[in-house]
Design a protein around this motif. Structure first.
Motif, PDB file in Angstrom:
ATOM      1  N   ILE A 170       6.033  -6.217   4.929  1.00 39.95           N
ATOM      2  CA  ILE A 170       4.635  -6.031   4.578  1.00 39.95           C
ATOM      3  C   ILE A 170       4.517  -4.601   4.075  1.00 39.95           C
ATOM      4  N   GLN A 171       3.958  -4.420   2.893  1.00 36.49           N
ATOM      5  CA  GLN A 171       3.741  -3.074   2.368  1.00 36.49           C
ATOM      6  C   GLN A 171       2.269  -2.701   2.560  1.00 36.49           C
ATOM      7  N   ILE A 172       2.035  -1.436   2.912  1.00 37.98           N
ATOM      8  CA  ILE A 172       0.692  -0.938   3.182  1.00 37.98           C
ATOM      9  C   ILE A 172       0.413   0.228   2.237  1.00 37.98           C
ATOM     10  N   PHE A 173      -0.715   0.125   1.545  1.00 38.35           N
ATOM     11  CA  PHE A 173      -1.119   1.157   0.583  1.00 38.35           C
ATOM     12  C   PHE A 173      -2.468   1.714   0.992  1.00 38.35           C
ATOM     13  N   ASN A 174      -2.618   3.037   0.922  1.00 40.55           N
ATOM     14  CA  ASN A 174      -3.900   3.677   1.170  1.00 40.55           C
ATOM     15  C   ASN A 174      -4.772   3.536  -0.059  1.00 40.55           C
ATOM     16  N   ILE A 175      -6.053   3.311   0.166  1.00 39.31           N
ATOM     17  CA  ILE A 175      -7.023   3.279  -0.931  1.00 39.31           C
ATOM     18  C   ILE A 175      -7.547   4.688  -1.105  1.00 39.31           C
ATOM     19  N   THR A 176      -7.445   5.193  -2.316  1.00 34.03           N
ATOM     20  CA  THR A 176      -7.950   6.532  -2.598  1.00 34.03           C
ATOM     21  C   THR A 176      -9.138   6.413  -3.536  1.00 34.03           C
ATOM     22  N   PRO A 177     -10.164   7.228  -3.314  1.00 34.72           N
ATOM     23  CA  PRO A 177     -11.358   7.137  -4.178  1.00 34.72           C
ATOM     24  C   PRO A 177     -11.074   7.619  -5.589  1.00 34.72           C
TER      25      PRO A 177
END
Length: 177
Positions: A170-177
């Motif tokens: 499972i890959q996890i990506f941060n959401i950046t504004p």
């Protein structure tokens, strides 16, 4: 349910989504969406088989959001939107001239954004509710940010989670504004 083509029967049911005490099921090989109550009683079905706008040809995922049903159709490489009663509202293609190999496998809607796992071109695509491409990320490979078969994408609004089936993670990506 059981195997078959009649109301309440299935031929390769895939994903499902629940809203307002109703369960919407992507009945892939029957090219339709079936709707049941939470006790499993058949209520209705919608979708006709074909390759024209508004028709289904292997719906693989279904997601309820804001009184709308979003359907990922892998064979048509499209997302179709219906109201809760099954009335067709709109459709948009997933490839959007990005590639000719799109094959959407999942659809997830959050905060007016549509997240698509595209196993055809090894990417995750984000669209607005009008079907305009907002962001695309990923490519084929085994490094972070690369996918071998991105099956499902979900978000909690802070992170994007992608099941990368053939990279076994499972890959996890941060959401950046």
């Amino acid at each position: 349910g059981s195997s078959g083509t009649q109301a309440g029967e299935f031929n390769t049911p895939h994903r499902l989504s629940a809203v307002n005490n109703e369960l919407f099921v992507a009945d892939s090989e029957n090219h339709r969406i079936q709707v049941f109550d939470t006790d499993g009683n058949f209520l209705r079905q919608f979708g006709t088989h074909g390759d024209y706008v508004g028709q289904l040809n292997h719906p693989i995922d279904v997601h309820a959001y804001d009184n709308q049903i979003f359907v990922a159709d892998s064979a048509r490489a499209s997302i179709l939107v219906f109201d809760l009663n099954g009335k067709f509202m709109r459709e948009f293609e997933v490839n959007q001239n990005v590639s000719d190999i799109s094959e959407p496998y999942s659809v997830f809607v959050y905060d007016n954004l549509i997240f698509i796992s595209d196993v055809g071109d090894f990417s995750v695509k984000v669209f607005d509710l009008d079907g305009n491409l907002v962001k695309k990320f990923g490519q084929h490979g085994d490094h972070y940010g690369e996918f071998k078969y991105p099956l499902y994408t979900v978000t909690d609004g802070k992170k994007i989670f992608v099941s990368d089936a053939y990279n076994y993670r499972i890959q996890i990506f941060n959401i950046t504004p």
